[in-house]
Write a protein that holds these residues in place. Structure first.
Motif, PDB file in Angstrom:
ATOM      1  N   HIS A  31     -12.433   5.660   0.953  1.00  0.00           N
ATOM      2  CA  HIS A  31     -12.508   4.972   2.238  1.00  0.00           C
ATOM      3  C   HIS A  31     -13.957   4.829   2.691  1.00  0.00           C
ATOM      4  O   HIS A  31     -14.855   5.472   2.158  1.00  0.00           O
ATOM      5  CB  HIS A  31     -11.682   5.718   3.298  1.00  0.00           C
ATOM      6  CG  HIS A  31     -12.243   7.048   3.659  1.00  0.00           C
ATOM      7  ND1 HIS A  31     -11.904   8.209   3.003  1.00  0.00           N
ATOM      8  CD2 HIS A  31     -13.130   7.419   4.612  1.00  0.00           C
ATOM      9  CE1 HIS A  31     -12.555   9.223   3.529  1.00  0.00           C
ATOM     10  NE2 HIS A  31     -13.313   8.771   4.513  1.00  0.00           N
ATOM     11  N   LYS A  51       0.865  -1.180   0.000  1.00  0.00           N
ATOM     12  CA  LYS A  51       0.000   0.000   0.000  1.00  0.00           C
ATOM     13  C   LYS A  51       0.894   1.220   0.000  1.00  0.00           C
ATOM     14  O   LYS A  51       1.879   1.275   0.721  1.00  0.00           O
ATOM     15  CB  LYS A  51      -0.898  -0.012   1.235  1.00  0.00           C
ATOM     16  CG  LYS A  51      -1.818   1.176   1.316  1.00  0.00           C
ATOM     17  CD  LYS A  51      -2.624   1.152   2.601  1.00  0.00           C
ATOM     18  CE  LYS A  51      -3.411   2.411   2.768  1.00  0.00           C
ATOM     19  NZ  LYS A  51      -2.607   3.603   2.950  1.00  0.00           N
ATOM     20  N   ALA A 110      -7.249   2.393  10.675  1.00  0.00           N
ATOM     21  CA  ALA A 110      -6.863   1.593   9.518  1.00  0.00           C
ATOM     22  C   ALA A 110      -7.141   0.136   9.835  1.00  0.00           C
ATOM     23  O   ALA A 110      -6.966  -0.313  10.980  1.00  0.00           O
ATOM     24  CB  ALA A 110      -5.381   1.784   9.189  1.00  0.00           C
ATOM     25  N   ASP A 111      -7.590  -0.607   8.827  1.00  0.00           N
ATOM     26  CA  ASP A 111      -7.813  -2.038   9.000  1.00  0.00           C
ATOM     27  C   ASP A 111      -6.459  -2.755   9.038  1.00  0.00           C
ATOM     28  O   ASP A 111      -5.411  -2.125   8.852  1.00  0.00           O
ATOM     29  CB  ASP A 111      -8.758  -2.577   7.922  1.00  0.00           C
ATOM     30  CG  ASP A 111      -8.144  -2.679   6.538  1.00  0.00           C
ATOM     31  OD1 ASP A 111      -6.934  -2.424   6.353  1.00  0.00           O
ATOM     32  OD2 ASP A 111      -8.885  -3.024   5.599  1.00  0.00           O
ATOM     33  N   ALA A 163      -7.929  -3.050  14.273  1.00  0.00           N
ATOM     34  CA  ALA A 163      -7.733  -1.743  13.647  1.00  0.00           C
ATOM     35  C   ALA A 163      -6.685  -0.959  14.436  1.00  0.00           C
ATOM     36  O   ALA A 163      -6.441  -1.236  15.617  1.00  0.00           O
ATOM     37  CB  ALA A 163      -9.042  -0.956  13.614  1.00  0.00           C
ATOM     38  N   LYS A 201      -1.996   7.532   1.365  1.00  0.00           N
ATOM     39  CA  LYS A 201      -3.356   7.563   1.900  1.00  0.00           C
ATOM     40  C   LYS A 201      -4.308   6.834   0.947  1.00  0.00           C
ATOM     41  O   LYS A 201      -4.212   6.983  -0.261  1.00  0.00           O
ATOM     42  CB  LYS A 201      -3.767   9.033   2.061  1.00  0.00           C
ATOM     43  CG  LYS A 201      -5.147   9.259   2.590  1.00  0.00           C
ATOM     44  CD  LYS A 201      -5.413  10.772   2.720  1.00  0.00           C
ATOM     45  CE  LYS A 201      -6.824  11.062   3.079  1.00  0.00           C
ATOM     46  NZ  LYS A 201      -7.737  11.060   1.928  1.00  0.00           N
ATOM     47  N   THR A 202      -5.233   6.071   1.515  1.00  0.00           N
ATOM     48  CA  THR A 202      -6.233   5.380   0.719  1.00  0.00           C
ATOM     49  C   THR A 202      -7.126   6.416   0.038  1.00  0.00           C
ATOM     50  O   THR A 202      -7.729   7.249   0.716  1.00  0.00           O
ATOM     51  CB  THR A 202      -7.085   4.453   1.608  1.00  0.00           C
ATOM     52  OG1 THR A 202      -6.209   3.582   2.334  1.00  0.00           O
ATOM     53  CG2 THR A 202      -8.067   3.643   0.800  1.00  0.00           C
ATOM     54  N   VAL A 245      -4.906   6.122  13.120  1.00  0.00           N
ATOM     55  CA  VAL A 245      -4.077   6.664  12.053  1.00  0.00           C
ATOM     56  C   VAL A 245      -4.183   8.173  12.039  1.00  0.00           C
ATOM     57  O   VAL A 245      -5.271   8.728  12.201  1.00  0.00           O
ATOM     58  CB  VAL A 245      -4.530   6.113  10.676  1.00  0.00           C
ATOM     59  CG1 VAL A 245      -3.662   6.654   9.564  1.00  0.00           C
ATOM     60  CG2 VAL A 245      -4.507   4.595  10.661  1.00  0.00           C
ATOM     61  N   GLY A 305      -4.065  -1.890   6.348  1.00  0.00           N
ATOM     62  CA  GLY A 305      -3.642  -0.499   6.228  1.00  0.00           C
ATOM     63  C   GLY A 305      -4.619   0.422   5.535  1.00  0.00           C
ATOM     64  O   GLY A 305      -4.322   1.601   5.344  1.00  0.00           O
ATOM     65  N   HIS A 306      -5.807  -0.058   5.158  1.00  0.00           N
ATOM     66  CA  HIS A 306      -6.812   0.799   4.524  1.00  0.00           C
ATOM     67  C   HIS A 306      -7.461   1.685   5.585  1.00  0.00           C
ATOM     68  O   HIS A 306      -8.022   1.177   6.555  1.00  0.00           O
ATOM     69  CB  HIS A 306      -7.905  -0.043   3.862  1.00  0.00           C
ATOM     70  CG  HIS A 306      -7.407  -0.961   2.813  1.00  0.00           C
ATOM     71  ND1 HIS A 306      -7.275  -2.312   3.033  1.00  0.00           N
ATOM     72  CD2 HIS A 306      -6.997  -0.735   1.550  1.00  0.00           C
ATOM     73  CE1 HIS A 306      -6.815  -2.885   1.936  1.00  0.00           C
ATOM     74  NE2 HIS A 306      -6.629  -1.943   1.022  1.00  0.00           N
ATOM     75  N   GLU A 307      -7.399   3.001   5.372  1.00  0.00           N
ATOM     76  CA  GLU A 307      -8.004   3.917   6.319  1.00  0.00           C
ATOM     77  C   GLU A 307      -9.527   3.893   6.203  1.00  0.00           C
ATOM     78  O   GLU A 307     -10.078   3.661   5.139  1.00  0.00           O
ATOM     79  CB  GLU A 307      -7.535   5.361   6.073  1.00  0.00           C
ATOM     80  CG  GLU A 307      -6.066   5.586   6.294  1.00  0.00           C
ATOM     81  CD  GLU A 307      -5.241   5.428   5.028  1.00  0.00           C
ATOM     82  OE1 GLU A 307      -5.822   5.237   3.938  1.00  0.00           O
ATOM     83  OE2 GLU A 307      -4.005   5.478   5.119  1.00  0.00           O
TER      84      GLU A 307
END
Length: 120
Positions: free
Chosen positions: A65, A58, A103-104, A87, A61-62, A90, A107-109
């Protein structure tokens, strides 16, 4: 007739771990598995999430989201529950805002919003 969102695709290094997190977070269930990843789904009107395995890291920043709206607890309790599920908090540059950025495990915010009054 307009289109509707059918599936949301998320690349992740460990689809099984991501599926476990998002199933617990959203009260979804696993609906399919194959060599590419895991599909999870909730109620019929909700979009499915396809968690696709990737070795690509990754970066940044995502760009898109989720905003999660707690339905049966306040924001602080929901943040605590999600952190217990894996989680992490972040800092993406948010300042004094009314949401919490997490973030999961991949790493996804995503944001946890203040609870909405179901009677409203």
């Amino acid at each position: 007739m307009a289109s509707k969102i059918g599936d949301i695709i998320m690349d992740c290094p460990d689809p099984e771990a991501s599926a476990a997190f998002w199933c617990a977070a959203l009260d979804y269930r696993i609906t399919e598995r194959d060599d590419t990843g895991v599909a999870i789904a909730g109620p019929p009107s909700s979009p499915a999430i396809l968690l696709i395995g990737t070795t690509d890291p990754k970066r940044g920043k995502t760009p898109i989201h989720f905003d999660l709206w707690p339905t049966d607890r306040d924001q602080a309790d929901e943040v605590e529950r999600l952190v217990a599920l894996g989680a992490t908090r972040v800092d993406i540059g948010q300042r004094d805002v009314h949401w919490v950025v997490l973030a999961d495990p991949a790493g996804h915010e995503f944001c946890v919003m203040q609870r909405v009054d179901p009677a409203a």
